[in-house]
Design a protein around this motif. Structure first.
Motif, short mmCIF file in Angstrom:
data_model
loop_
_atom_site.label_atom_id
_atom_site.label_comp_id
_atom_site.label_asym_id
_atom_site.label_seq_id
_atom_site.Cartn_x
_atom_site.Cartn_y
_atom_site.Cartn_z
N SER A 11 26.20 -35.53 37.98
CA SER A 11 26.73 -34.54 37.43
C SER A 11 27.88 -34.57 36.46
CB SER A 11 26.85 -33.19 38.19
OG SER A 11 27.07 -31.99 37.45
N CYS A 12 28.93 -35.32 37.25
CA CYS A 12 30.48 -35.65 36.68
C CYS A 12 29.98 -36.62 35.63
CB CYS A 12 31.04 -36.15 37.93
SG CYS A 12 31.77 -34.84 39.06
N ALA A 13 29.17 -37.50 35.78
CA ALA A 13 28.88 -38.53 34.63
C ALA A 13 28.43 -38.01 33.52
CB ALA A 13 28.17 -39.70 35.37
N ASP A 14 27.53 -37.12 33.74
CA ASP A 14 26.83 -36.29 32.68
C ASP A 14 27.73 -35.68 31.79
OD1 ASP A 14 24.35 -37.57 33.32
OD2 ASP A 14 23.57 -35.82 34.19
N CYS A 15 28.66 -34.78 32.44
CA CYS A 15 29.76 -34.08 32.00
C CYS A 15 30.77 -34.93 31.16
CB CYS A 15 30.52 -33.10 33.10
SG CYS A 15 29.66 -31.79 33.77
N GLU A 16 30.94 -36.04 31.58
CA GLU A 16 31.98 -36.88 31.08
C GLU A 16 31.49 -37.24 29.71
OE1 GLU A 16 34.45 -40.97 31.66
OE2 GLU A 16 33.74 -39.86 33.50
N THR A 17 30.27 -37.62 29.71
CA THR A 17 29.46 -38.14 28.79
C THR A 17 29.33 -37.19 27.59
OG1 THR A 17 28.07 -39.74 29.81
CG2 THR A 17 27.31 -39.38 27.82
N HIS A 18 29.06 -36.06 28.03
CA HIS A 18 28.94 -34.73 26.77
C HIS A 18 30.11 -34.66 26.31
CE1 HIS A 18 27.39 -31.01 25.30
NE2 HIS A 18 28.39 -30.65 25.71
N HIS A 19 31.27 -34.42 27.28
CA HIS A 19 32.63 -34.41 26.58
C HIS A 19 32.92 -35.30 25.78
CE1 HIS A 19 36.59 -33.03 26.49
NE2 HIS A 19 36.95 -33.87 26.82
N LYS A 20 32.70 -36.69 25.89
CA LYS A 20 33.19 -37.77 25.06
C LYS A 20 32.26 -37.71 23.62
CE LYS A 20 33.62 -42.86 24.57
NZ LYS A 20 33.37 -43.88 25.40
N PHE A 21 31.07 -37.21 23.77
CA PHE A 21 30.25 -37.07 22.58
C PHE A 21 30.74 -35.80 21.67
CE2 PHE A 21 26.37 -34.68 20.72
CZ PHE A 21 25.92 -35.61 19.86
N GLU A 22 31.11 -34.73 22.33
CA GLU A 22 31.73 -33.64 21.84
C GLU A 22 32.93 -33.89 21.10
OE1 GLU A 22 32.10 -28.80 22.38
OE2 GLU A 22 32.59 -30.22 24.08
N SER A 23 33.82 -34.53 21.84
CA SER A 23 35.21 -34.86 21.22
C SER A 23 35.28 -35.83 19.95
CB SER A 23 36.13 -35.17 22.42
OG SER A 23 35.82 -36.61 22.80
N GLU A 24 34.32 -36.85 20.17
CA GLU A 24 34.31 -37.78 19.02
C GLU A 24 33.54 -37.29 17.77
OE1 GLU A 24 34.63 -41.95 21.54
OE2 GLU A 24 32.41 -41.57 20.75
N ILE A 25 32.47 -36.35 18.04
CA ILE A 25 31.83 -35.75 16.97
C ILE A 25 32.96 -34.78 16.31
CG2 ILE A 25 30.09 -34.18 16.13
CD1 ILE A 25 28.99 -36.87 16.85
N ILE A 26 33.53 -33.90 16.89
CA ILE A 26 34.34 -33.18 16.25
C ILE A 26 35.57 -33.83 15.55
CG2 ILE A 26 36.10 -31.12 16.75
CD1 ILE A 26 34.14 -30.08 18.81
N LYS A 27 36.16 -35.02 16.09
CA LYS A 27 37.10 -35.53 15.41
C LYS A 27 36.67 -36.15 14.43
CE LYS A 27 40.25 -39.34 16.37
NZ LYS A 27 40.08 -39.94 15.04
N GLY A 28 35.49 -36.94 14.19
CA GLY A 28 35.10 -37.27 13.23
C GLY A 28 34.73 -36.52 12.05
N LEU A 29 34.28 -35.31 12.22
CA LEU A 29 33.93 -34.22 11.13
C LEU A 29 35.15 -33.58 10.77
CD1 LEU A 29 30.83 -32.33 12.64
CD2 LEU A 29 31.11 -34.15 10.78
N LYS A 30 36.30 -33.72 11.54
CA LYS A 30 37.67 -33.15 10.86
C LYS A 30 38.63 -34.14 10.17
CE LYS A 30 39.34 -29.76 13.22
NZ LYS A 30 39.89 -28.82 14.39
N ASP A 31 38.17 -35.49 10.49
CA ASP A 31 38.89 -36.38 9.84
C ASP A 31 38.71 -36.37 8.19
OD1 ASP A 31 40.26 -37.47 11.87
OD2 ASP A 31 38.93 -39.41 12.22
N ASN A 32 39.54 -36.95 7.55
CA ASN A 32 39.46 -37.01 6.01
C ASN A 32 39.44 -38.79 5.59
OD1 ASN A 32 39.18 -36.53 3.15
ND2 ASN A 32 41.21 -35.77 2.97
N PRO A 33 38.39 -39.40 5.13
CA PRO A 33 36.78 -38.51 5.00
C PRO A 33 36.24 -38.61 6.37
CG PRO A 33 36.68 -40.91 4.62
CD PRO A 33 38.63 -40.71 4.55
N LYS A 34 35.32 -37.55 6.21
CA LYS A 34 34.43 -37.42 7.54
C LYS A 34 33.58 -38.58 7.86
CE LYS A 34 33.82 -32.31 6.85
NZ LYS A 34 34.68 -32.10 5.90
N HIS A 35 33.65 -38.63 9.05
CA HIS A 35 32.59 -39.90 9.60
C HIS A 35 32.10 -39.53 10.99
CE1 HIS A 35 35.67 -41.19 12.30
NE2 HIS A 35 36.38 -40.78 11.68
N LEU A 36 30.89 -40.18 11.15
CA LEU A 36 30.18 -40.02 12.51
C LEU A 36 29.94 -41.21 12.94
CD1 LEU A 36 28.03 -37.10 11.97
CD2 LEU A 36 30.07 -37.12 13.27
#
Length: 329
Positions: A11-36
């Motif tokens: 469960s902890c591993a799944d939470c960590e994976t989800h958090h990393k996915f979320e943080s990297e997606i949001i960071k990429g979409l808020k960067d200029n230029p946007k990227h994923l």
């Protein structure tokens, strides 16, 4: 008690994976230029779409490398010195191992002493691969590793101290900017020992129309593959992308060899991702992926710069693609 501990760990591993996915997606979409990050293309639906891409008539890469592995397994085996001593065959981004299966079967038929260690970020792919290969090549020793390349390579080294032969196929090195590819090879070299080997696939520079068609197919499968990442973000991060308001766009520069894919916003709009509000301008691009093409001399230069000795290049009959064999200096 042990079962509860294991469940909590998962469960902890799944939470960590989800958090990393979320943080990297949001960071990429808020960067200029946007990227994923293209590594996130591969959820269950993305896996299926990529299998369809590899079977498209325009997507020559699969056929070229399949020709090498299906017709030249003996040459590959000799080049990686498969018969000199026991070794571990570690495949980075194994996918369905359709190509490498030819080499695996050949090595098993030759009674070669080796263990196959496929690494993939998709747990679904690893599960499917283990089930399939256990049936198709029952005498194959296999240890599946689900996770990031270097973390799982550390794990492979902890499991076994035998000589490592790394497979990095499909032109996956092309999914990095040239500088990033050099950094990757340098980091990979640090994980390996003198005498270890790397079999690495490079898509070569060729007719620009041939390259562009491979990533902009008429059936729209590549477009669906790229747009599926927005759908994944919707499902996993409680986002509200309207997929119909975005389109796939592809470019190729024959001078640099960079083939780049984008997703374009068709109108000015706002998208919610988790707790973040992302603004899009009309015609604003999200940079999705590069598929870098190389000249032969550029592949040798990459090897030598990063601690490898280029030993051999094995190509398809059209000479569109090579599998290069490098040895750790």
């Amino acid at each position: 008690m042990d079962e509860n501990i294991n469940m909590e760990t998962v469960s902890c591993a799944d939470c960590e994976t989800h958090h990393k996915f979320e943080s990297e997606i949001i960071k990429g979409l808020k960067d200029n230029p946007k990227h994923l990050l293209s590594k996130y293309f591969y959820d269950q639906k993305g896996d299926v779409l990529f299998q369809q891409i590899m079977n498209m008539p325009e997507y020559y890469l699969t056929g070229c490398e399949m020709e090498i592995f299906s017709r030249k397994s003996d040459e590959l085996a000799k080049a990686i010195q498969a018969f000199d001593a026991p070794f571990d065959l570690v495949e980075l981004g194994a996918g369905d191992a359709t190509k490498s299966s030819h080499l695996l079967q050949y090595l098993v038929d030759q009674n070669t002493d080796f263990t196959y260690m496929p690494i993939d970020i998709s747990g679904n792919i690893i599960s499917v691969l283990q089930e399939r290969l256990s049936k198709e090549i029952p005498d194959l020793g296999l240890v599946g590793l689900n996770g990031e390349y270097f973390e799982m390579l550390d794990k492979a080294n902890s499991i076994s101290a035998r000589r490592k032969v790394i497979l990095f196929l499909g032109g996956n090195i092309g999914n990095m900017e040239v500088g990033e590819a050099h950094d990757f090879c340098n980091e990979l070299r640090k994980k390996l020992n003198s005498g270890d080997m790397l079999l690495i696939g490079f898509d070569l520079k060729k007719d620009p129309d041939t390259i562009l068609s491979a990533y902009n197919d008429e059936a729209g499968i590549t477009a669906a593959f790229n747009l599926n990442l927005l759908e994944r973000i919707n499902h996993e991060l409680d986002a509200n992308f309207d997929i119909g308001k975005f389109k796939h766009y592809q470019t190729y520069d024959p001078l640099s060899g960079a083939c780049r894919s984008y997703v374009i916003s068709l109108e000015e709009q706002k998208v919610v991702v988790g707790n973040e509000l992302i603004d899009f301008k009309e015609n604003e691009a999200i940079y999705m992926e590069i598929s870098q093409k190389y000249a032969l001399e550029e592949t040798d230069a990459m090897a030598l710069k990063n601690g490898f000795q280029p030993l051999k290049k094995i190509s398809d009959s059209k000479e569109w693609f090579i599998d290069a064999i490098w040895k750790v200096i």
